[in-house]
Design a protein around this motif. Structure first.
Motif, PDB file in Angstrom:
ATOM      1  N   ASN A  85      72.408  48.096  69.236  1.00 14.92           N
ATOM      2  CA  ASN A  85      72.754  49.439  69.696  1.00 14.92           C
ATOM      3  C   ASN A  85      73.969  49.905  68.914  1.00 14.92           C
ATOM      4  O   ASN A  85      74.438  49.220  67.990  1.00 14.92           O
ATOM      5  CB  ASN A  85      73.015  49.443  71.209  1.00 14.92           C
TER       6      ASN A  85
ATOM      7  N   GLY B 142      77.019  50.052  69.782  1.00 13.61           N
ATOM      8  CA  GLY B 142      78.146  49.147  69.953  1.00 13.61           C
ATOM      9  C   GLY B 142      78.051  47.958  69.023  1.00 13.61           C
ATOM     10  O   GLY B 142      79.033  47.576  68.359  1.00 13.61           O
TER      11      GLY B 142
ATOM     12  N   THR C 253      73.954  56.983  74.736  1.00 12.97           N
ATOM     13  CA  THR C 253      73.860  55.884  73.785  1.00 12.97           C
ATOM     14  C   THR C 253      75.220  55.513  73.202  1.00 12.97           C
ATOM     15  O   THR C 253      75.388  54.394  72.686  1.00 12.97           O
ATOM     16  CB  THR C 253      72.898  56.241  72.636  1.00 12.97           C
TER      17      THR C 253
ATOM     18  N   ASP D   4      77.469  52.346  74.717  1.00 10.60           N
ATOM     19  CA  ASP D   4      77.460  50.983  74.177  1.00 10.60           C
ATOM     20  C   ASP D   4      78.643  50.757  73.248  1.00 10.60           C
ATOM     21  O   ASP D   4      79.248  49.679  73.245  1.00 10.60           O
ATOM     22  CB  ASP D   4      76.153  50.719  73.429  1.00 10.60           C
TER      23      ASP D   4
ATOM     24  N   ARG E  96      81.930  50.613  75.338  1.00  8.58           N
ATOM     25  CA  ARG E  96      82.066  49.300  75.986  1.00  8.58           C
ATOM     26  C   ARG E  96      82.439  48.221  74.969  1.00  8.58           C
ATOM     27  O   ARG E  96      83.274  47.347  75.246  1.00  8.58           O
ATOM     28  CB  ARG E  96      80.772  48.928  76.706  1.00  8.58           C
TER      29      ARG E  96
END
Length: 272
Positions: A192, A194, A221, A224, A227
């Motif tokens: 993803n 991230g 989206t 991610d 985080r």
């Protein structure tokens, strides 16, 4: 770490009493930018999201002072064409397709062997939505997106049915990423935005003692990436806090900006 606040609770990155500057003191920023909704406003037709001259100049000026990467759900070559810039690192298709001006395409394959399935799903999606006015199917390097912003409400539900049906046929091989009036169908792998940002930090050798990553995004989206950077960098969500749909959304970002216009002003503070 997960979401810790709603968008309305976050300090504005342009008016935060120096809190963001204190977090970056002594280190250079490394700036990661989503495209739609961040560098350009959200528009009805994806092909109309062309970056403004002012934003392009600001991004170029920033890139002359620190690392700048564009991380988009769009196909990488489409982002480069819409930006009219060919000297930035661009991670397209949620980081499945990464390119740098020094190395060209950066070889990595998070989803080996998925090309045939994605091609098959793309053709099915086109065939089953072609009669629905306002639905746009966007093929990408490693995924396919169905945009339904211009579709009638009853047709939007039909798009959702088609997407769910495709996933049900391939429950182990496909995953669905819902976005702003779009469904993206991807290979079902642990990858993803991230993961893409963390990969770029490593590939570009951005030493955490020298660089602090800033990620600006507006969509689900992008969470991610927010985080992934908690404790290592700073997430900045773009969206109007007076818009109820945005304001009450839980987010892992730590600061906010209201619009692409504010993004341009913020980037200018870093560039000049």
């Amino acid at each position: 770490m997960g979401a810790t606040a709603t968008v309305r609770d976050l300090p504005d990155a342009l008016h935060d009493d120096g809190r963001l500057a204190a977090r970056t003191a002594g280190r250079h920023p490394a700036v990661f930018l989503d495209y739609d909704g961040v560098l350009t406003p959200i528009v009805d037709r994806p092909e109309d999201a062309v970056i403004s001259d002012g934003m392009r100049d600001t991004v170029r000026a920033l890139a002359s002072r620190c690392p700048v990467c564009v991380v988009s759900g769009r196909d990488r070559t489409v982002v480069q064409r819409l930006m009219g810039v060919d000297d930035l690192v661009v991670a397209g298709s949620h980081g499945f397709d990464i390119w740098s001006p020094e190395e060209g395409v950066i070889a990595h394959d998070p989803a080996p062997g998925s090309a045939h399935l994605i091609a098959e799903v793309t053709e099915r999606l086109r065939a089953e939505t072609q009669a629905l006015d306002g639905v746009i199917v966007e093929p990408k390097r490693s995924s396919v997106a169905a945009h339904y912003r211009l579709a009638a409400p009853e047709d939007r539900e039909r798009v959702a049915d088609v997407v769910r049906s495709l996933q049900a046929e391939h429950p182990d091989d496909l995953k669905i990423l819902p976005g702003k009036m779009v469904y993206e169908i991807q290979p079902n792998v642990d990858w993803n935005k991230g993961r893409a940002v963390l990969y770029l930090l490593d590939v570009l050798k951005l030493d955490p003692d020298r660089f602090v990553p800033l990620y600006l995004g507006d969509d689900l989206t992008d969470e991610d990436a927010f985080r992934a950077l908690r404790g290592r960098g700073i997430g900045i969500i773009v969206g109007r806090p007076d818009d109820a749909e945005v304001a009450d959304r839980p987010t892992a970002a730590e600061f906010s900006l209201a619009s692409p216009e504010e993004v341009e002003r913020f980037l200018a503070t870093l560039a000049y």
